[in-house]
Scaffold this active site. Structure first.
Site, PDB file in Angstrom:
ATOM      1  N   LYS A  53       0.841  -1.203   0.000  1.00 13.88           N
ATOM      2  CA  LYS A  53       0.000   0.000   0.000  1.00 13.88           C
ATOM      3  C   LYS A  53       0.873   1.248   0.000  1.00 13.88           C
ATOM      4  O   LYS A  53       0.652   2.186  -0.773  1.00 13.88           O
ATOM      5  CB  LYS A  53      -0.927   0.000   1.231  1.00 13.88           C
ATOM      6  CG  LYS A  53      -2.104  -0.935   1.082  1.00 13.88           C
ATOM      7  CD  LYS A  53      -2.854  -1.152   2.394  1.00 13.88           C
ATOM      8  CE  LYS A  53      -3.872  -2.273   2.213  1.00 13.88           C
ATOM      9  NZ  LYS A  53      -4.458  -2.741   3.458  1.00 13.88           N
ATOM     10  N   GLN A  97      -4.931  -1.413   9.530  1.00 14.68           N
ATOM     11  CA  GLN A  97      -4.822  -2.760   8.951  1.00 14.68           C
ATOM     12  C   GLN A  97      -5.476  -3.791   9.888  1.00 14.68           C
ATOM     13  O   GLN A  97      -5.165  -3.854  11.073  1.00 14.68           O
ATOM     14  CB  GLN A  97      -3.337  -3.103   8.727  1.00 14.68           C
ATOM     15  CG  GLN A  97      -3.101  -4.420   8.040  1.00 14.68           C
ATOM     16  CD  GLN A  97      -3.618  -4.449   6.599  1.00 14.68           C
ATOM     17  OE1 GLN A  97      -3.436  -3.515   5.834  1.00 14.68           O
ATOM     18  NE2 GLN A  97      -4.292  -5.528   6.247  1.00 14.68           N
ATOM     19  N   ASP A 120     -11.438   2.869   3.820  1.00 16.29           N
ATOM     20  CA  ASP A 120     -11.823   1.457   3.697  1.00 16.29           C
ATOM     21  C   ASP A 120     -13.349   1.323   3.553  1.00 16.29           C
ATOM     22  O   ASP A 120     -13.846   0.270   3.154  1.00 16.29           O
ATOM     23  CB  ASP A 120     -11.381   0.691   4.958  1.00 16.29           C
ATOM     24  CG  ASP A 120     -10.218  -0.247   4.681  1.00 16.29           C
ATOM     25  OD1 ASP A 120      -9.971  -0.547   3.505  1.00 16.29           O
ATOM     26  OD2 ASP A 120      -9.579  -0.683   5.655  1.00 16.29           O
TER      27      ASP A 120
END
Ligand code: NDP
Length: 293
Positions: A53, A97, A120
């Site tokens: 990422k 995460q 997200d």
């Protein structure tokens, strides 16, 4: 034989468009979109994801901010960091995460991220917005899947779509997006009766189960489009591992009209969509026109 939907190439094209939008944003406003990624602990798979990422964020011209915390970090400390990032105007997207260590309440952490920085798309506000069809942040994996479907099929209106899996991060948002595209949507799960029959009526099958090669050739309607979200690591010869999806690719590709491979299908689209969401949120948070790519 089915057309192979090349997610790797599609994601590369998407990243190119994002890089060009980022350059325009910088030129016109002097603002550089910034994505903050928080990793708690040292889970090897999570470390790889976070590294990828960060690398791709920088490659499209955005700022990547990484916070790596010890596995024993107390929840309060993590919440304080998120609060700081929420109030940092150089940060336009925050990703924590998952999974988090067991002493941390995942839901509390996700909902502590400001919903306009929740790239997200897991915050309750964004879940609600997606469910009522209003503008919000869409979770990356379903977003990437719908982009590939639109590209392959054009108008999805009236098609029968079966989503196998009902998780909050893939199955449910995927079903909402397909409904917005005017598909007739069925959500199947572990209690579904006669799953092969349910799948065999689908023009579009989305497999998001987490069971290697579960969906077989004779479950697929001839000509159907198959999007395989599953990522399963199997033991291979010589102590190596190989990745397979939730669909028996070899069999299904003999009858499907189009199919995504694993690896190289949905996977690469997930990070590209994370960059897409961050770029768009940078524009929204700064009152700039939001580029559609
Ligand atoms: P979850 O484990 O959260 O959900 C799995 C779903 O599959 C559940 O709804 C479960 O049903 C259903 N299911 C399990 N077994 C069966 C069965 N035998 N028949 C029918 N349905 C079944 O997984 P996720 O949604 O998080 O992930 C799904 C897959 O996608 C995984 O392989 C994961 O690695 C992958 N993934 C890939 C991403 C990418 O970037 N490409 C991103 C995220 C996930 P029930 O609810 O009844 O238990």
């Amino acid at each position: 034989m089915a057309d192979i939907i090349d997610g790797k190439a599609f994601a590369a094209g998407l990243r190119e468009k994002i890089a060009s939008q980022v350059a325009t944003i910088k030129q016109q406003s002097g603002i550089t979109p910034g994505l903050a990624v928080v990793l708690v602990g040292e889970d090897p798979a999570s470390q790889v994801y976070v590294r990828n990422k960060g690398k791709q964020t920088v490659e499209v011209g955005m700022n990547s901010i990484e916070h790596k915390l010890d596995v024993s970090t107390p929840q309060d400390e993590l919440l304080q960091l998120i609060d700081k990032l929420n109030n940092d105007s150089s940060v336009h997207g925050i990703l924590v995460q998952l999974p988090l260590p067991s002493h941390i309440d995942e839901e509390a952490v996700i909902n502590s991220i400001h919903f306009d920085k929740d790239v997200d798309g897991f915050h309750l506000t964004n879940v609600g917005r997606l469910s009522i069809g209003s503008e919000g942040i869409v979770p990356c994996t379903p977003l990437g899947s719908i982009m590939m479907l639109r590209d392959k099929l054009g108008d999805l209106s009236g098609l029968n779509a079966v989503v196998v899996g009902r998780s909050n991060i893939v199955g449910k948002p995927m079903a909402s997006l397909l409904l917005q595209e005017n598909c007739t949507v069925t959500i199947a799960h572990s209690r579904t009766k006669d799953l092969p029959q349910v799948c065999s009526e689908a023009d579009i099958v989305i497999a998001a189960v987490g069971r290697p090669e579960m969906i077989k050739q004779d479950w697929i309607k001839p000509g159907a489009t198959v999007i395989d979200v599953g990522i399963n690591r199997l033991e291979a010869e010589g102590g190596k591992t190989r990745l397979v999806g939730d669909v028996d690719f070899e069999g299904a590709s003999k009858v499907a009209g189009a199919i995504t491979p694993v690896p190289g299908g949905v996977g690469p689209m997930t990070i590209a969509c994370l960059l897409h969401n961050t770029m768009q949120q940078c524009c929204r948070l700064n009152g700039l026109d939001v580029p559609q790519v």
